[in-house]
Scaffold this motif. Sequence first.
Motif, short mmCIF file in Angstrom:
data_model
loop_
_atom_site.label_atom_id
_atom_site.label_comp_id
_atom_site.label_asym_id
_atom_site.label_seq_id
_atom_site.Cartn_x
_atom_site.Cartn_y
_atom_site.Cartn_z
N LEU A 47 0.81 -1.21 0.00
CA LEU A 47 0.00 0.00 0.00
C LEU A 47 0.84 1.27 0.00
O LEU A 47 0.37 2.32 -0.43
CB LEU A 47 -0.94 0.02 1.20
CG LEU A 47 -2.25 -0.75 0.98
CD1 LEU A 47 -2.04 -2.23 1.03
CD2 LEU A 47 -3.28 -0.30 1.96
N HIS A 50 2.31 1.20 -3.78
CA HIS A 50 1.27 0.92 -4.78
C HIS A 50 1.77 -0.07 -5.83
O HIS A 50 1.36 -0.02 -6.98
CB HIS A 50 0.75 2.21 -5.44
CG HIS A 50 0.18 3.16 -4.46
ND1 HIS A 50 -1.10 3.05 -3.99
CD2 HIS A 50 0.72 4.23 -3.84
CE1 HIS A 50 -1.33 4.01 -3.12
NE2 HIS A 50 -0.24 4.75 -3.01
N GLN A 51 2.63 -0.99 -5.42
CA GLN A 51 3.19 -2.01 -6.31
C GLN A 51 2.68 -3.39 -5.88
O GLN A 51 2.59 -3.68 -4.69
CB GLN A 51 4.72 -2.01 -6.25
CG GLN A 51 5.35 -0.72 -6.71
CD GLN A 51 5.18 -0.53 -8.21
OE1 GLN A 51 5.38 -1.44 -8.99
NE2 GLN A 51 4.80 0.68 -8.60
#
Length: 124
Positions: A47, A50-51
Amino acid sequence: MDGGHGYLPNWSPDGHKLAFVVRTNTSDHRADKSYQALQCAIGVFNLQTHQARLVATPAQTGQQWNINPTWSAQSDRVTFTALNPVNNVLGGMPRYWSAQINGSTGETQVIPISPIFSHVVAWG
């Protein structure tokens, strides 16, 4: 992404990552209806960055199903079950594995942490 026919995601204890089951053979339409054709891996979504990345695949474990991700207390490892599709007559032969999550975004090393359990009872 197909969640591997109904396997639930699992939040890391630190609340920064989500482990999930992802179908890896999306072009094989037999797996749309037959769990025997399904192939799935363990993915982790971070989170903060964002990967998302796969951390345990059928190629790494030698098993079609990599399911039931559970986090370590430190949020640095995912323990999961790897097995081939369950035979309704003979049962299943699951094995528990561990994948290190922290570190580089490259391929994750997975290691078996239990023997194959051949005593799983069949249903049907």
